[in-house]
Design an enzyme around this catalytic site. Structure first.
Site, PDB file in Angstrom:
ATOM      1  CE1 TYR A   1      -4.539  58.887 -46.121  1.00 34.05           C
ATOM      2  CE2 TYR A   1      -5.476  56.479 -46.039  1.00 34.05           C
ATOM      3  CZ  TYR A   1      -5.203  57.562 -46.661  1.00 34.05           C
ATOM      4  OH  TYR A   1      -5.319  57.720 -48.000  1.00 34.05           O
TER       5      TYR A   1
ATOM      6  CG  ASN B   1      -3.020  48.264 -52.332  1.00 30.17           C
ATOM      7  OD1 ASN B   1      -4.236  48.090 -51.841  1.00 30.17           O
ATOM      8  ND2 ASN B   1      -1.898  48.321 -51.589  1.00 30.17           N
TER       9      ASN B   1
ATOM     10  NE  ARG C   1       4.517  46.239 -42.903  1.00 26.61           N
ATOM     11  CZ  ARG C   1       4.722  46.967 -44.075  1.00 26.61           C
ATOM     12  NH1 ARG C   1       5.405  48.053 -44.055  1.00 26.61           N
ATOM     13  NH2 ARG C   1       3.578  46.859 -44.992  1.00 26.61           N
TER      14      ARG C   1
END
Length: 312
Positions: A142, A171, A266
């Site tokens: 991406y 963001n 993560r």
């Protein structure tokens, strides 16, 4: 300011639809193209002309034959995990789709393209806040597919004189952001709080991001209609906000008494990401208008109104 005829690709989406609203509010003529894969028709302002078009698969000549001054390009494959699973589709939409669009711009005499890029082009920060001249080292397909069109824009300018402004977004959050799929953390948390569910924080919650209200992003796009030619600009607050701080504010706004759940960090997540906004302040005279607290309040109110509609 003269009325500008603007084509907004992805104008039924989260950010694109707010841009459409902003342009119409200032008297411009707006046409939206969107394939509605992630956008929603209900997001499109009734005063905008809507065409269901896929920029990668469909012939763009009938669209461009209608005559536009400027194209604001937001149609994209926006999902980072999907780009990892399906990198070819990601490249088709974000790279080849943009090249098709630029070819249509060239053939139909478009004056300028305003392109929505991403903080994902930077990769792991080597300094904070991240300036526009920071090394470019995307960590996902991406990120690569959002960066590559930047080079095409520069080439089309050099060869064909097509003007451009590249806007690299931090963001973005606000009303109309879908909490499902690859949504921003704000949309996910707001949805969970409104449903009385505990949000999951990955790691200790001290990871930071730069949260920009979508209405401020729309203003940046409008200002770029008449300024910022040849520029690459971060659209950001320059302020770092931790996930824990985000949760604290949302708990205060929603008046919920919910303890978040902590999960493991993560893999691949960047710990800190804040973008410098000094350049866009100088070039466009833009600065964030909406505080995080106010933006989150508006987002919660929108989500609550949506939930009420769904119950009817």
């Amino acid at each position: 300011m003269d009325i500008v005829k603007v084509l907004v690709t992805g104008g039924a989406g989260f950010i694109g639809s707010h841009i459409v609203d902003e342009l119409l509010q200032h008297g411009h003529e707006v046409t939206v193209v969107d394939n509605l894969s992630t956008g929603q028709l209900q997001n499109v302002h009734p005063q905008a002309k809507f065409l269901k078009v896929d920029i990668y698969k469909d012939d763009l000549n009938p669209v461009f034959a209608q005559g536009f001054d400027i194209v604001i390009h937001h149609a994209a494959q926006p999902n980072v995990p999907r780009s990892l699973k399906e990198p070819i589709i990601d490249a088709e939409v974000n790279i080849l789709g943009t090249i098709k669009l630029l070819e249509a711009c060239r053939m139909h005499g478009i004056k300028k393209v305003i392109y929505a890029s991403s903080a994902a082009v930077y990769g792991t920060p080597v300094k904070l806040p991240i300036p526009e001249e920071h090394p470019l080292s995307p960590l996902s397909p991406y990120g690569i597919s959002k960066l590559t069109p930047e080079y095409y824009l520069r080439v089309y300018h050099e060869i064909y004189g097509l003007r451009y402004t590249i806007l690299r977004y931090a963001n973005i959050y606000g009303p109309r952001q879908n909490p499902k799929g690859e949504a921003g953390v704000v949309a996910i948390f707001v949805d969970q709080f409104c449903k009385g569910q505990a949000p999951t924080i990955f790691g200790d919650g001290e990871a930071t991001r730069d949260y920009v209200y979508v209405g401020d992003v729309a203003i940046a796009n409008r200002l770029a209609l008449t300024a910022g030619d040849g520029e690459t600009l971060n659209v950001a607050t320059g302020k770092k906000v931790s996930v824990n701080e985000l949760v604290r504010i949302l708990l205060s706004i929603t008046k919920k008494d919910i303890l978040p759940i902590h999960g493991p960090v993560r893999p691949g997540d960047i710990v800190h990401s804040t973008l410098s906004n000094e350049r866009i302040r100088q070039v466009l005279g833009w600065e964030p208008q909406v505080t995080l607290e106010e933006g989150l309040r508006r987002t919660v109110e929108w989500a609550q109104a949506q939930a009420a509609l769904e119950e009817v």
